[in-house]
Enzyme design. Structure first.
Site, PDB file in Angstrom:
ATOM      1  N   THR A 185      -4.893  -8.603   9.827  1.00  0.00           N
ATOM      2  CA  THR A 185      -4.616  -8.726   8.442  1.00  0.00           C
ATOM      3  C   THR A 185      -3.640 -10.018   8.167  1.00  0.00           C
ATOM      4  OG1 THR A 185      -4.457  -6.379   7.962  1.00  0.00           O
ATOM      5  CG2 THR A 185      -3.290  -7.743   6.553  1.00  0.00           C
ATOM      6  N   VAL A 214      -9.151   2.649   2.342  1.00  0.00           N
ATOM      7  CA  VAL A 214      -8.318   1.587   2.005  1.00  0.00           C
ATOM      8  C   VAL A 214      -7.061   1.593   2.915  1.00  0.00           C
ATOM      9  CG1 VAL A 214      -6.369   0.871   0.118  1.00  0.00           C
ATOM     10  CG2 VAL A 214      -8.832   1.744  -0.534  1.00  0.00           C
ATOM     11  N   ASP A 216      -3.049  -0.281   4.363  1.00  0.00           N
ATOM     12  CA  ASP A 216      -1.614  -0.089   3.730  1.00  0.00           C
ATOM     13  C   ASP A 216      -1.447  -1.498   2.872  1.00  0.00           C
ATOM     14  OD1 ASP A 216      -2.104  -1.754   6.087  1.00  0.00           O
ATOM     15  OD2 ASP A 216      -0.215  -2.159   6.417  1.00  0.00           O
ATOM     16  N   THR A 235       1.258  -5.605   9.513  1.00  0.00           N
ATOM     17  CA  THR A 235      -0.311  -5.728  10.134  1.00  0.00           C
ATOM     18  C   THR A 235      -0.497  -4.659  10.952  1.00  0.00           C
ATOM     19  OG1 THR A 235       0.324  -7.314  11.642  1.00  0.00           O
ATOM     20  CG2 THR A 235      -0.569  -8.263   9.489  1.00  0.00           C
ATOM     21  N   GLY A 236      -1.671  -4.131  11.334  1.00  0.00           N
ATOM     22  CA  GLY A 236      -1.545  -3.281  12.221  1.00  0.00           C
ATOM     23  C   GLY A 236      -2.328  -2.076  11.783  1.00  0.00           C
ATOM     24  N   GLY A 238      -3.001   0.442   9.397  1.00  0.00           N
ATOM     25  CA  GLY A 238      -2.516   0.699   8.121  1.00  0.00           C
ATOM     26  C   GLY A 238      -2.329   2.167   7.792  1.00  0.00           C
TER      27      GLY A 238
HETATM   28  N1  GLY Z   1      -3.033  -3.146   8.059  1.00  0.00           N
HETATM   29  C1  GLY Z   1      -4.569  -3.332   7.701  1.00  0.00           C
HETATM   30  C2  GLY Z   1      -5.405  -2.097   7.461  1.00  0.00           C
HETATM   31  O1  GLY Z   1      -5.070  -1.124   8.143  1.00  0.00           O
HETATM   32  O2  GLY Z   1      -6.106  -2.127   6.559  1.00  0.00           O
END
Ligand code: GLY
Length: 325
Positions: A185, A214, A216, A235-236, A238
């Protein structure tokens, strides 16, 4: 020390931050700097986790999520699961600025974008299609064989046998492992000369996600939040940031007078409450222009520049080894 302006971004933000820095140097707004930086990252065809050529979902469609938030006004806009538009960050900004809403998803967000004149286009090229087929056909060298088998089974039986496949392969566990590597991300946080902060996030989400998943990134409080004094983004995996409201937690801690590093760190240590596998990286910046970054995965870096610097520099994020605790 109070910087006139500053900008920071995740490890994939190097292609965008110089443009954002120039905007800030010339007196432009933090929102403009964030949007312009992220547009350049979304354009990068070699970044397979954001915008153009982002990793497709399980059924081969690229679905993008993005968000933007202004610190002083706390105005916010986001979109989720949007197909065929190259710059979800700009659509999110329009949601914030001219729609009566904060978040639009799927077809509704696409209709909104179309109505505003955003151009619809293919956002995956031959390279992206090849990457996808390599996984579906089990030729990806970067994924463990078992994960490829799982993805293939899910792809082939998604409509009719999803329930059986999910039970047989413990899909929940496998996705946790998949999410260790196959996501990415971009986060950009900017402080402008008027001492205003803004945060933006854009992503194609978890590779091979279920259609409609969807993360985070478009959820205020989870993957993004910004107040007058501090902004934070993640990021990571979500799902972790959603369950823990990570970005809001970091902002809240800072506003309760914890130092920036401690506030950001607490977003990572908070993961211990749910004892779940996954990675999380948090980036934050305050209205002095200080930046902090913490992660539970070794070797993660980010980029940062302030008003005393010519260009962004690469910095190692602080690693917290949660397994040792
Ligand atoms: N952090 C981005 C996602 O998990 O979509």
């Amino acid at each position: 020390m109070q910087f006139d302006y500053a900008i920071c971004g995740t490890r994939n933000a190097d292609v965008g931050l110089p443009a954002g820095l120039k905007i800030l140097r010339e007196g432009g707004s933090a929102l403009d700097a964030v949007e312009e930086s992220i547009k350049l990252i979304e354009n990068n065809p070699y970044d397979i986790t954001v915008g153009f050529n982002g990793f497709p979902n399980l059924l081969g469609t690229v679905e993008l999520d993005a968000s933007i938030m202004d610190g002083k006004t706390r105005q916010a806009g986001s979109i989720a699961a949007v197909r065929n538009f190259r710059h979800p960050i700009s659509i999110a900004r329009k949601v914030m600025e001219i729609s009566p809403h904060v978040m639009l998803v799927g077809e509704g967000a696409e209709k909104f974008a179309r109505a505003l004149g955003f151009i619809e286009e293919d956002i995956i090229d031959e390279l992206g299609i090849k990457n996808y087929h390599n996984i579906i056909e089990g030729k990806s060298l970067e994924m463990p064989q078992e994960a490829q088998t799982l993805v293939r089974e899910l792809f082939m039986r998604f409509d009719d046998h999803l329930k059986e496949v999910m039970e047989k392969y413990a899909v929940k566990d496998w996705y946790r492992k998949l999410s260790f590597d196959k996501h990415g991300t971009t986060n950009v946080i900017a402080l402008d000369k008027h001492n205003n902060l803004a945060v933006g996030v854009s992503t194609s989400g978890l590779a091979m996600k279920f259609p409609g998943r969807v993360g985070d990134s478009p959820l205020f409080g989870a993957g993004i939040y910004c107040s007058e004094t501090v902004g934070a983004a993640c990021t990571g995996t979500g799902e972790l940031a959603i369950r823990l409201s990570t970005a809001r937690l970091v902002v809240d801690r800072y506003e309760r007078k914890l130092p920036l590093d401690e506030s950001t760190r607490s977003g990572i240590t908070d993961l211990m409450k749910i004892k779940e596998e996954g990675v999380l990286h948090i980036l934050s910046m305050n209205n002095k222009g200080d930046c902090s970054a913490f992660t539970n995965k070794d070797g993660i870096f980010h980029f940062y520049a302030d008003s005393n610097m010519e260009e962004p520099v690469k910095r190692l994020s602080n690693y917290i080894n949660l397994k040792k605790k």
